[in-house]
Design a protein around this motif. Structure first.
Motif, PDB file in Angstrom:
ATOM      1  N   MET A 245     -11.649 -13.250 -10.025  1.00 44.66           N
ATOM      2  CA  MET A 245     -10.746 -14.273 -10.593  1.00 44.66           C
ATOM      3  C   MET A 245     -11.652 -14.924 -11.705  1.00 44.66           C
TER       4      MET A 245
ATOM      5  N   LEU B 268     -12.885 -11.440 -13.760  1.00 38.44           N
ATOM      6  CA  LEU B 268     -11.825 -11.450 -14.734  1.00 38.44           C
ATOM      7  C   LEU B 268     -11.114 -12.358 -15.953  1.00 38.44           C
ATOM      8  N   LEU B 269     -11.805 -13.368 -15.894  1.00 33.70           N
ATOM      9  CA  LEU B 269     -11.243 -15.070 -17.062  1.00 33.70           C
ATOM     10  C   LEU B 269     -12.748 -15.077 -17.765  1.00 33.70           C
TER      11      LEU B 269
ATOM     12  N   LEU C 130      -5.015 -10.534 -20.163  1.00 27.70           N
ATOM     13  CA  LEU C 130      -4.030 -11.291 -18.768  1.00 27.70           C
ATOM     14  C   LEU C 130      -3.147 -11.806 -17.956  1.00 27.70           C
TER      15      LEU C 130
END
Length: 712
Positions: free
Chosen positions: A649, A652-653, A661
């Protein structure tokens, strides 16, 4: 001939009264009349009489006083239309600062009569003003006569005193201008509230008998406070600069109960300028006092509270005290058969001392400035006691006689404290005599007034007899504090009206309040229901259109514009209603009340609600304890999975644009009920729940306090 005689009697009324009222020998009166200087043409007869008495007090001829006024004061206060009033203020100012040096000046009937006639003369300082007032009919006299209605009985002793009083009365502005010249008599922050308290039964006009009764009561309160210390208070560990402001519980018919947990003890409660003291009643004697500090920053909280036997919340007659050094809240109950006036009074005076210390700490004042702040609060409490004991007066939120409580409650009261802070910043510890122009910025007037009355709250304070102890006053000018108070008071009407509407819509009962909330949130609930219907895909066409439009808005980053449009829409609706509903009252919001329930049903509903709340809290605690177990790797395999998920995560951020997202989360949530996803989604949720159930909760150990130790 009759008109000439009436004018003569009217213009010389005060002089004729003084022949009978003053307790002096006839020879002294003759000598004073012989030495009376020529009257000042600009002044009315009453103003000339006041100026002459001021000159006798100062032992300065009136011509010399007028000469000083012309030399020392600026030209702005010597204009033609204000000369008489400003000169009267100047003389009154000089005389009262000398009279106030006498510790027992409040006991002097001459002082009370002189200050009252100063107010009368302020309203009619010149001949034209006096003639205009005489020609104007007095409304308050008519009200009093109508109130009597030919009856031999009166509705209250105060009304009886008003009806037998002289017809001359004092108005609000005159009282607010003259009374604060003596710091003990009035404070410029609360002087208008004091006037309202004294005139609430006399048509907002102050009669001498009422004013005289107030000063006599104030003198009695100050003398009682000065003579309080003695063998009866030997249990109190008071410092040299600590003053006892009030005591409650010494009379058996008016006890004070201290509640700690489920225990309660009768005793005596004492308030000083630094703390509250409670002495438990033993076998005929009081035990050692327990001190509850109000001066140090201990995050104290003082507020009204409900108390009752064994800790039950039944009676609204208690004051709660809580601080960092107190293990549990302390409740002081003031039992009485009707109302909660004793509790409200002690709540007000305790908060006044607490607010005064907070104000002094926040501004980081020096010793003299801190003492001046405390002295202002002490004098305010003395005035509150005097009015309460003389007239059974109980102040409301915006009508309190306590300066710091008023500043805390008024809308914009912080501006009053800012102005007071700027005035206190100019104080000079040296209280030696100074000129009129220097006084408002150099004299700690409340501190000096307390010192002259026999109280010491600062060890090294200079209490020279020549010290100036009149109020924060400047001839012909409006005090900045008075301006700040008027600005704040101008907003109280709307605040009181708004609070009245709030009190009206408060209803009792859980069911009724839930019904009101559901009706108020009807549109929000309907919107949530529609979104839930779209997410269920019962109407595929509408769900598909909503999905495409929302996805397009997310990809093109229109969400912020949509939110901005919502705000603009509400603004337009508000302005529309303001324009077309101007002057129209708002229609009541109609709500269908739920069926009434008896006491047993209400108790069962309450028990059910408490049980549901307890279950929610337990669930929350279990979640937190399982997260704690994951953090401390109680189950290593699950901890590895969670750690890898958190790293994924984070990547991804860090590298994926936020809009993608958001789009992914929206699509994942909105398409769960699609036919081809429903089975796999249910299977994934089942696996997730099974995994969560296998995670153990972190252990918890409850340590209960020793009962005997808690009791101590």
């Amino acid at each position: 001939m009759e008109g000439v005689w009436e004018n003569f009697m009217r213009n010389n009324q005060s002089t004729l009264k003084s022949l009978f009222q003053r307790k002096k020998s006839s020879s002294n009166d003759e000598e004073s009349l012989e030495s009376s200087p020529r009257s000042i043409p600009q002044l009315s007869p009453l103003a000339n009489s006041v100026v002459f008495r001021c000159s006798k007090i100062l032992k300065i001829p009136t011509e010399e006083l007028q000469h000083r006024f012309d030399i020392e004061l600026p030209e702005s206060v010597k204009q033609l239309f204000t000369y008489a009033r400003n000169f009267l203020e100047f003389c009154s100012y000089q005389a009262l600062q000398k009279v106030s040096r006498n510790p027992d000046y409040l006991s002097d009937p001459e002082f009370r009569r002189l200050t009252y006639e100063m107010m009368l003369a302020w309203e009619a300082p010149c001949v034209e003003c006096e003639r205009r007032i005489q020609e104007t009919p007095s409304n308050n006299v008519e009200e009093v006569e109508d109130e009597e209605g030919g009856s031999l009985f009166y509705s209250s002793p105060l009304n009886m005193a008003v009806q037998v009083d002289d017809k001359k009365t004092v108005g609000r502005e005159a009282f607010a201008r003259i009374a604060p010249l003596c710091a003990a008599v009035a404070d410029i922050i609360t002087v208008h509230n004091l006037f309202d308290a004294l005139t609430r039964s006399s048509g907002h006009q102050l009669h001498f008998l009422v004013y005289d009764k107030y000063l006599r009561s104030l003198d009695k309160v100050i003398k009682a406070a000065r003579n309080t210390l003695g063998p009866s208070l030997s249990n109190l560990p008071l410092s040299e600069v600590e003053i006892v402001l009030d005591i409650e519980g010494a009379v058996p018919t008016q006890p004070v109960l201290q509640h700690v947990g489920i225990s309660a003890w009768p005793g005596r409660l004492t308030l000083t300028n630094f703390a509250l003291y409670f002495e438990s009643l033993g076998v005929g004697l009081y035990d050692q006092a327990v001190r509850y500090d109000l001066a140090t920053d201990l995050k104290q909280v003082i507020k009204p509270e409900l108390t009752g036997p064994l800790g039950a919340r039944l009676f609204d007659k208690a004051v709660m005290y809580k601080s960092k050094i107190v293990t549990e809240p302390i409740y002081f109950e003031f039992p009485e058969f009707k109302g909660n006036f004793r509790r409200d009074y002690w709540l007000d005076i305790s908060l006044e001392i607490l607010h005064a210390h907070k104000f002094a700490r926040k501004r980081k004042f020096k010793e003299t400035q801190q003492s001046e702040v405390l002295a202002r609060a002490i004098l305010g409490i003395f005035r509150y006691r005097a009015v309460r004991e003389a007239f059974q007066f109980f102040a409301s939120q915006y009508k309190t006689l306590l300066s710091f409580n008023l500043a805390e409650s008024l809308p914009g009261g912080d501006m009053i404290l800012e102005t007071l802070s700027s005035r206190l910043a100019l104080l000079n510890a040296n209280t030696s005599p100074c000129t009129v122009k220097q006084l408002p910025t150099s004299s700690p007037v409340s501190l000096l007034a307390l010192g002259q009355l026999g109280f010491i709250i600062q060890k090294d304070a200079n209490m020279d007899r020549e010290s100036i102890i009149v109020g924060d006053f400047c001839v012909g000018e409006t005090n900045p504090l008075e301006i700040a108070v008027k600005k704040s008071v101008s907003h109280t009407g709307r605040a009181e009206a708004a609070q009245a509407t709030v009190d009206q819509v408060k209803v009792e009962g859980i069911d009724t309040n839930l019904a009101i909330m559901k009706e108020l949130l009807f549109l929000v609930i309907q919107l949530g229901t529609r979104l839930e219907l779209l997410a269920s895909w019962k109407d595929p066409f509408k769900s598909t259109v909503f999905l495409m439009l929302t996805s397009c808005a997310i990809m093109r980053e229109w969400i912020r514009y949509i939110l901005a449009s919502v705000f603009v829409f509400f603004a337009i609706v508000m302005l529309w209603h303001k324009h077309f509903n101007k002057g129209k009252p708002l229609e009541a919001f109609r709500i269908t009340a739920p069926p009434n329930r008896n006491a047993v049903e209400q108790l069962l509903t309450l028990q059910e609600a408490i049980s549901q709340l307890e279950a929610l809290i337990q669930t929350g605690n279990v979640i937190l304890l399982k997260i704690r177990a994951l953090l401390f790797a109680v189950l290593p395999q699950a901890t590895n999975r969670v750690a890898l998920l958190l790293v994924f995560m984070a990547v991804l951020l860090a590298f994926v644009p936020l809009k993608y997202l958001i789009l992914f989360v929206f699509l994942e949530t909105f398409t769960r009920e699609l036919p081809f996803r429903r089975e796999s989604n249910d299977r994934s949720l089942r696996r997730l729940r099974e995994w969560w159930f296998r995670i153990p909760a972190a252990p918890v150990q409850l340590i209960r306090a020793d009962h005997d130790k808690k009791k101590k």
